[in-house]
Design a protein around this motif. Structure first.
Motif, PDB file in Angstrom:
ATOM      1  N   GLU A   1       0.816  -1.202   0.000  1.00  0.00           N
ATOM      2  CA  GLU A   1       0.000   0.000   0.000  1.00  0.00           C
ATOM      3  C   GLU A   1       0.856   1.261   0.000  1.00  0.00           C
ATOM      4  OE1 GLU A   1      -3.160   0.393  -0.501  1.00  0.00           O
ATOM      5  OE2 GLU A   1      -3.408  -1.778  -0.704  1.00  0.00           O
ATOM      6  N   LEU A   2       2.089   1.161   0.496  1.00  0.00           N
ATOM      7  CA  LEU A   2       2.984   2.321   0.466  1.00  0.00           C
ATOM      8  C   LEU A   2       3.338   2.669  -0.974  1.00  0.00           C
ATOM      9  CD1 LEU A   2       5.433   1.484   3.414  1.00  0.00           C
ATOM     10  CD2 LEU A   2       3.249   2.717   3.474  1.00  0.00           C
ATOM     11  N   ALA A   3       3.692   1.655  -1.755  1.00  0.00           N
ATOM     12  CA  ALA A   3       4.018   1.889  -3.163  1.00  0.00           C
ATOM     13  C   ALA A   3       2.795   2.339  -3.937  1.00  0.00           C
ATOM     14  CB  ALA A   3       4.602   0.620  -3.782  1.00  0.00           C
ATOM     15  N   ARG A   4       1.649   1.741  -3.644  1.00  0.00           N
ATOM     16  CA  ARG A   4       0.418   2.122  -4.341  1.00  0.00           C
ATOM     17  C   ARG A   4       0.062   3.585  -4.043  1.00  0.00           C
ATOM     18  NH1 ARG A   4      -3.023  -1.801  -5.889  1.00  0.00           N
ATOM     19  NH2 ARG A   4      -2.437  -3.134  -4.136  1.00  0.00           N
ATOM     20  N   THR A   5       0.226   3.991  -2.793  1.00  0.00           N
ATOM     21  CA  THR A   5      -0.061   5.376  -2.414  1.00  0.00           C
ATOM     22  C   THR A   5       0.902   6.334  -3.094  1.00  0.00           C
ATOM     23  OG1 THR A   5      -0.921   4.654  -0.270  1.00  0.00           O
ATOM     24  CG2 THR A   5      -0.252   6.970  -0.466  1.00  0.00           C
ATOM     25  N   PHE A   6       2.175   5.960  -3.131  1.00  0.00           N
ATOM     26  CA  PHE A   6       3.185   6.766  -3.814  1.00  0.00           C
ATOM     27  C   PHE A   6       2.783   6.995  -5.277  1.00  0.00           C
ATOM     28  CE2 PHE A   6       6.845   6.702  -6.678  1.00  0.00           C
ATOM     29  CZ  PHE A   6       7.593   7.781  -6.214  1.00  0.00           C
ATOM     30  N   LEU A   7       2.380   5.930  -5.970  1.00  0.00           N
ATOM     31  CA  LEU A   7       2.012   6.041  -7.378  1.00  0.00           C
ATOM     32  C   LEU A   7       0.755   6.877  -7.578  1.00  0.00           C
ATOM     33  CD1 LEU A   7       2.716   2.373  -8.538  1.00  0.00           C
ATOM     34  CD2 LEU A   7       4.014   4.430  -9.149  1.00  0.00           C
ATOM     35  N   GLU A   8      -0.155   6.800  -6.641  1.00  0.00           N
ATOM     36  CA  GLU A   8      -1.387   7.587  -6.747  1.00  0.00           C
ATOM     37  C   GLU A   8      -1.073   9.069  -6.601  1.00  0.00           C
ATOM     38  OE1 GLU A   8      -4.691   7.311  -8.224  1.00  0.00           O
ATOM     39  OE2 GLU A   8      -4.223   5.401  -7.270  1.00  0.00           O
ATOM     40  N   ILE A   9      -0.140   9.413  -5.723  1.00  0.00           N
ATOM     41  CA  ILE A   9       0.255  10.824  -5.575  1.00  0.00           C
ATOM     42  C   ILE A   9       0.924  11.313  -6.844  1.00  0.00           C
ATOM     43  CG2 ILE A   9       1.696  12.442  -4.274  1.00  0.00           C
ATOM     44  CD1 ILE A   9       1.410  10.542  -1.862  1.00  0.00           C
ATOM     45  N   VAL A  10       1.784  10.498  -7.419  1.00  0.00           N
ATOM     46  CA  VAL A  10       2.448  10.877  -8.668  1.00  0.00           C
ATOM     47  C   VAL A  10       1.414  11.076  -9.767  1.00  0.00           C
ATOM     48  CG1 VAL A  10       4.044  10.119 -10.457  1.00  0.00           C
ATOM     49  CG2 VAL A  10       4.601   9.716  -8.050  1.00  0.00           C
ATOM     50  N   SER A  11       0.436  10.179  -9.832  1.00  0.00           N
ATOM     51  CA  SER A  11      -0.581  10.240 -10.881  1.00  0.00           C
ATOM     52  C   SER A  11      -1.458  11.486 -10.759  1.00  0.00           C
ATOM     53  CB  SER A  11      -1.465   8.990 -10.834  1.00  0.00           C
ATOM     54  OG  SER A  11      -2.527   9.071 -11.742  1.00  0.00           O
ATOM     55  N   THR A  12      -1.846  11.831  -9.539  1.00  0.00           N
ATOM     56  CA  THR A  12      -2.761  12.960  -9.326  1.00  0.00           C
ATOM     57  C   THR A  12      -2.026  14.275  -9.090  1.00  0.00           C
ATOM     58  OG1 THR A  12      -2.863  12.542  -6.934  1.00  0.00           O
ATOM     59  CG2 THR A  12      -4.503  11.432  -8.333  1.00  0.00           C
ATOM     60  N   GLY A  13      -0.755  14.178  -8.666  1.00  0.00           N
ATOM     61  CA  GLY A  13       0.003  15.386  -8.371  1.00  0.00           C
ATOM     62  C   GLY A  13      -0.372  16.037  -7.063  1.00  0.00           C
ATOM     63  N   SER A  14      -1.091  15.299  -6.202  1.00  0.00           N
ATOM     64  CA  SER A  14      -1.597  15.911  -4.974  1.00  0.00           C
ATOM     65  C   SER A  14      -1.866  14.857  -3.917  1.00  0.00           C
ATOM     66  CB  SER A  14      -2.889  16.683  -5.290  1.00  0.00           C
ATOM     67  OG  SER A  14      -3.621  16.965  -4.130  1.00  0.00           O
ATOM     68  N   PHE A  15      -1.507  15.155  -2.673  1.00  0.00           N
ATOM     69  CA  PHE A  15      -1.831  14.279  -1.551  1.00  0.00           C
ATOM     70  C   PHE A  15      -3.353  14.218  -1.366  1.00  0.00           C
ATOM     71  CE2 PHE A  15       2.530  14.405  -0.943  1.00  0.00           C
ATOM     72  CZ  PHE A  15       2.958  13.744   0.203  1.00  0.00           C
ATOM     73  N   ILE A  16      -4.010  15.364  -1.553  1.00  0.00           N
ATOM     74  CA  ILE A  16      -5.464  15.432  -1.329  1.00  0.00           C
ATOM     75  C   ILE A  16      -6.202  14.562  -2.339  1.00  0.00           C
ATOM     76  CG2 ILE A  16      -7.481  16.944  -1.333  1.00  0.00           C
ATOM     77  CD1 ILE A  16      -5.648  19.203  -0.365  1.00  0.00           C
ATOM     78  N   ARG A  17      -5.861  14.730  -3.629  1.00  0.00           N
ATOM     79  CA  ARG A  17      -6.550  13.952  -4.660  1.00  0.00           C
ATOM     80  C   ARG A  17      -6.214  12.467  -4.564  1.00  0.00           C
ATOM     81  NH1 ARG A  17      -5.552  18.736  -7.600  1.00  0.00           N
ATOM     82  NH2 ARG A  17      -3.603  17.939  -8.456  1.00  0.00           N
ATOM     83  N   ALA A  18      -4.983  12.164  -4.136  1.00  0.00           N
ATOM     84  CA  ALA A  18      -4.616  10.758  -3.937  1.00  0.00           C
ATOM     85  C   ALA A  18      -5.462  10.138  -2.840  1.00  0.00           C
ATOM     86  CB  ALA A  18      -3.132  10.640  -3.601  1.00  0.00           C
ATOM     87  N   ALA A  19      -5.698  10.884  -1.762  1.00  0.00           N
ATOM     88  CA  ALA A  19      -6.528  10.384  -0.665  1.00  0.00           C
ATOM     89  C   ALA A  19      -7.955  10.125  -1.143  1.00  0.00           C
ATOM     90  CB  ALA A  19      -6.520  11.392   0.483  1.00  0.00           C
ATOM     91  N   GLU A  20      -8.463  11.026  -1.993  1.00  0.00           N
ATOM     92  CA  GLU A  20      -9.819  10.844  -2.517  1.00  0.00           C
ATOM     93  C   GLU A  20      -9.916   9.591  -3.364  1.00  0.00           C
ATOM     94  OE1 GLU A  20     -10.398  14.482  -4.602  1.00  0.00           O
ATOM     95  OE2 GLU A  20     -10.898  15.654  -2.811  1.00  0.00           O
ATOM     96  N   ARG A  21      -8.911   9.357  -4.207  1.00  0.00           N
ATOM     97  CA  ARG A  21      -8.932   8.175  -5.068  1.00  0.00           C
ATOM     98  C   ARG A  21      -8.796   6.888  -4.268  1.00  0.00           C
ATOM     99  NH1 ARG A  21      -5.548   8.438 -10.655  1.00  0.00           N
ATOM    100  NH2 ARG A  21      -6.477  10.278 -11.608  1.00  0.00           N
ATOM    101  N   LEU A  22      -7.973   6.941  -3.240  1.00  0.00           N
ATOM    102  CA  LEU A  22      -7.754   5.750  -2.416  1.00  0.00           C
ATOM    103  C   LEU A  22      -8.841   5.560  -1.370  1.00  0.00           C
ATOM    104  CD1 LEU A  22      -3.902   6.185  -1.917  1.00  0.00           C
ATOM    105  CD2 LEU A  22      -5.011   4.401  -3.275  1.00  0.00           C
ATOM    106  N   ASN A  23      -9.699   6.576  -1.230  1.00  0.00           N
ATOM    107  CA  ASN A  23     -10.791   6.531  -0.263  1.00  0.00           C
ATOM    108  C   ASN A  23     -10.269   6.396   1.165  1.00  0.00           C
ATOM    109  OD1 ASN A  23     -13.531   6.682   0.386  1.00  0.00           O
ATOM    110  ND2 ASN A  23     -13.750   4.446   0.419  1.00  0.00           N
ATOM    111  N   VAL A  24      -9.225   7.169   1.463  1.00  0.00           N
ATOM    112  CA  VAL A  24      -8.667   7.217   2.815  1.00  0.00           C
ATOM    113  C   VAL A  24      -8.489   8.682   3.200  1.00  0.00           C
ATOM    114  CG1 VAL A  24      -7.492   4.994   2.593  1.00  0.00           C
ATOM    115  CG2 VAL A  24      -6.277   7.102   1.996  1.00  0.00           C
ATOM    116  N   ALA A  25      -8.210   8.918   4.481  1.00  0.00           N
ATOM    117  CA  ALA A  25      -7.990  10.283   4.943  1.00  0.00           C
ATOM    118  C   ALA A  25      -6.631  10.793   4.448  1.00  0.00           C
ATOM    119  CB  ALA A  25      -8.031  10.331   6.470  1.00  0.00           C
ATOM    120  N   GLN A  26      -6.517  12.111   4.298  1.00  0.00           N
ATOM    121  CA  GLN A  26      -5.254  12.693   3.860  1.00  0.00           C
ATOM    122  C   GLN A  26      -4.141  12.408   4.864  1.00  0.00           C
ATOM    123  OE1 GLN A  26      -5.383  16.898   3.066  1.00  0.00           O
ATOM    124  NE2 GLN A  26      -3.162  17.036   2.772  1.00  0.00           N
TER     125      GLN A  26
END
Length: 280
Positions: free
Chosen positions: A4-29
């Motif tokens: 999940e650490l690697a998956r979260t890292f990739l989601e931040i890279v994809s969205t360019g934002s911690f906030i948008r990554a949290a929304e996509r992963l459905n977790v808190a920022q």
């Protein structure tokens, strides 16, 4: 490492934002931030620089980006192999690029289901660049492709030689007056076409063969298409080959992961070769 650490890292890279990554992963920022801190502690380097526009990668982050997709893919692949459905002895993942999905990939899948029923199948269709990455990483065991790039961990074999043929909707057409519909079949084709048709300047061009073929069938015109794709339309009288025009080779390759289980993949590849010989 927690995947999940690697998956979260990739989601931040994809969205360019911690906030948008949290929304996509459905977790808190705060969860996303905590995962990044854990990952940075494990690697001993900061991975992101936060700014008003979001988050950008550090030099260490750029390096980790080269490896993170493999962690996620290998984990997914491992889960697939471990989760073998009841009544089956193994799982096989096969695929192709989109233009080869029908009929070649479909025929292959049908053959495997009939001839090796104790193998569970996962079928994947993707664009060439992503597909070759997935075979190289072991996510896909074998795939059918036109122009695969050589990568470490890959084995590439010629499967069949397709032909690109000039077909028209009007058998009495005048090449100078009928609309030429161009398809981007790659640099080799473009070079040969320009040599043989130096005065033909296309005003309509497609980068997807099936779409170009559908256009000609619906609106008329002529262009170069794969023989296997035009065969049924030739038989139905919807298309006609233009006599005396050059034909071009368009080879199809089988790409397999060097780490794939030969006991599972070997019989399936034998079936694919038999099918391709029948379609040649």
């Amino acid at each position: 490492m927690d995947i999940e650490l690697a998956r979260t890292f990739l989601e931040i890279v994809s969205t360019g934002s911690f906030i948008r990554a949290a929304e996509r992963l459905n977790v808190a920022q705060t969860t996303v931030s905590a995962r990044v801190r854990t990952l940075e502690q494990l690697l001993g380097r900061p991975l992101f620089v936060r700014n008003k526009g979001g988050a950008s990668l550090t030099a260490a982050g750029e390096q980790f980006l080269r490896h993170a997709p493999m962690f996620v893919q290998l984990w997914q692949r491992t889960r697939q192999q471990v989760a073998v459905p009841a009544g089956h002895r193994a799982v096989l993942t096969v695929g192709s690029e989109l233009t080869l999905a029908q009929p070649l990939l479909l025929d292959w899948v049908r053959w495997i289901r009939q001839s090796i029923p104790d193998i569970a199948l996962r079928v994947h269709v993707d664009v060439p660049r992503d597909l070759i990455d997935q075979v190289a990483s072991g996510m896909v065991d074998a795939a059918i492709m036109y122009a695969p790039q050589h990568r470490p961990g890959l084995e590439i074999d010629l499967l069949m030689e397709e032909k690109l043929v000039l077909a028209t909707s009007d058998p009495a057409m005048d090449l100078k007056k009928t609309s030429y519909v161009h398809t981007d079949w790659g640099p080799d084709f473009a070079l040969h076409r320009d040599m043989n048709f130096p005065d033909v300047e296309p005003d309509l061009s497609f980068d997807f063969g099936p779409l170009a073929l559908s256009y000609v069938l619906a609106s008329g015109g002529y262009g170069y298409f794969r023989m296997s794709a035009v065969k049924p339309h030739l038989a139905a009288g919807q298309l006609h080959l233009v006599s005396g025009m050059p034909q071009y080779s368009y080879p199809v390759y089988m790409v397999r992961s060097a780490n794939a289980d030969d006991g599972v993949l070997g019989p399936a590849l034998a079936g694919l070769r038999a099918i391709s010989e029948g379609n040649a």
